[in-house]
Scaffold this active site. Structure first.
Site, short mmCIF file in Angstrom:
data_model
loop_
_atom_site.label_atom_id
_atom_site.label_comp_id
_atom_site.label_asym_id
_atom_site.label_seq_id
_atom_site.Cartn_x
_atom_site.Cartn_y
_atom_site.Cartn_z
N CYS A 73 12.34 -27.78 -26.28
CA CYS A 73 10.98 -27.51 -27.23
C CYS A 73 11.20 -26.02 -27.80
CB CYS A 73 9.59 -26.66 -25.79
SG CYS A 73 8.28 -26.07 -26.22
N CYS A 180 8.85 -28.92 -33.98
CA CYS A 180 8.18 -29.49 -32.35
C CYS A 180 8.97 -30.28 -31.63
CB CYS A 180 6.91 -29.12 -32.87
SG CYS A 180 6.24 -29.74 -30.92
N1 DGL Z 1 7.27 -29.81 -28.24
C1 DGL Z 1 7.39 -28.46 -28.64
C2 DGL Z 1 7.86 -27.65 -29.16
O1 DGL Z 1 8.76 -27.67 -29.44
C3 DGL Z 1 6.08 -27.37 -27.87
C4 DGL Z 1 4.34 -28.08 -27.81
C5 DGL Z 1 3.28 -27.63 -27.67
O2 DGL Z 1 3.71 -27.45 -26.16
O3 DGL Z 1 2.74 -25.91 -28.00
O4 DGL Z 1 8.05 -26.54 -29.77
#
Ligand code: DGL
Length: 248
Positions: A73, A180
């Site tokens: 993430c 993301c």
């Molecule tokens: N998948 C996550 C990222 O790469 C976070 C998305 C979220 O929860 O806002 O930032």
């Protein structure tokens, strides 16, 4: 050697796009994937909250015999990786970041759109990356709420969101950084709005870096290549989607 696993986590199923790449490079390791959908989205949460959430997840994964951790993430990496590395000093922790350096390396001259959460774009970590590799032709777009509707698989809302927020970049950009880990899941829809673009994402770097670290620490193992899925809401829907992504 004792069977130890690799713990991978995200604020939901987005990190499956990272685990897929890791599994391609390290097919014989065993994995635990932790989908923290109860706290999704991370993107708008403050640093202290994200550090606490991630600390609890990593603690749990360590209790479950993990020998290495992957923060799949970008938001959690930007806000909590430093803290987690200072606390869990004996465990390799690999953190994803937006693939902006890759643009610098492969397509420096071209106009670029960086899509990421507000948390990632406003973070000090991303700021440093951006300053270092800025090609002066980059648009930074904090996509507030986008990961949330991808997590919910709300196709209509995703289409509307992209039309409202990125259609304006059609014809203006050649590269798109998917900053993301949820965004690779809507690559086709992004291209429908922007036309043909080149996508950049950090999953392959994470996978290579993880392999290097395991080698260096003598932690590479050959097992059955199992994946255990855990969701913080015990959602069966998330579990099904997770395996669909892994098999796609
Ligand atoms: N998948 C996550 C990222 O790469 C976070 C998305 C979220 O929860 O806002 O930032």
């Amino acid at each position: 050697m004792e069977n130890k696993k690799i713990g991978v986590f995200d604020s939901g199923i987005g990190g499956a796009t990272v685990l897929k790449e890791i599994k391609r490079i390290l097919p014989d390791e065993d994995y635990i994937y932790y989908s923290d959908s109860i706290h999704n989205p991370y993107g708008d949460k403050d640093e202290e909250t994200i550090i606490n959430i991630c600390d609890n997840i990593v603690y749990d994964l360590m209790q479950q015999n993990c020998k290495a951790i992957v923060i799949a993430c970008n938001t959690a990496s930007a806000k909590a990786a430093k803290y987690l590395r200072s606390k869990y000093t004996k465990t390799p922790i690999v953190a994803i970041e937006p693939a902006y350096k890759m643009v610098y390396d492969y397509a420096y001259q071209e106009p670029t759109l960086v899509m990421a959460t507000k948390g990632t774009i406003e973070s000090e970590k991303f700021h440093m990356l951006y300053e270092k590799y800025n090609n002066q032709k980059t648009y930074l777009l904090p996509c507030i709420g986008l990961a949330d509707i991808i997590e919910k698989d709300d196709k209509k809302a995703i289409k509307e969101y992209l039309e409202n927020h990125i259609a304006t970049y059609r014809g203006k950009v050649k590269n798109v950084v998917l900053g993301c880990t949820h965004y690779p899941l809507i690559q086709t829809q992004i291209e429908e709005v922007l036309g043909k673009v080149t996508f950049f994402q950090g999953a392959a770097n994470v996978a290579n870096h993880l392999k290097e670290l395991l080698e260096k620490n003598n932690l590479l193992e050959t097992h059955a290549g199992t994946i255990q899925f855990i969701d913080s809401q015990q959602s069966k829907i998330k579990e099904t989607r997770f395996y669909e992504i892994m098999e796609s």
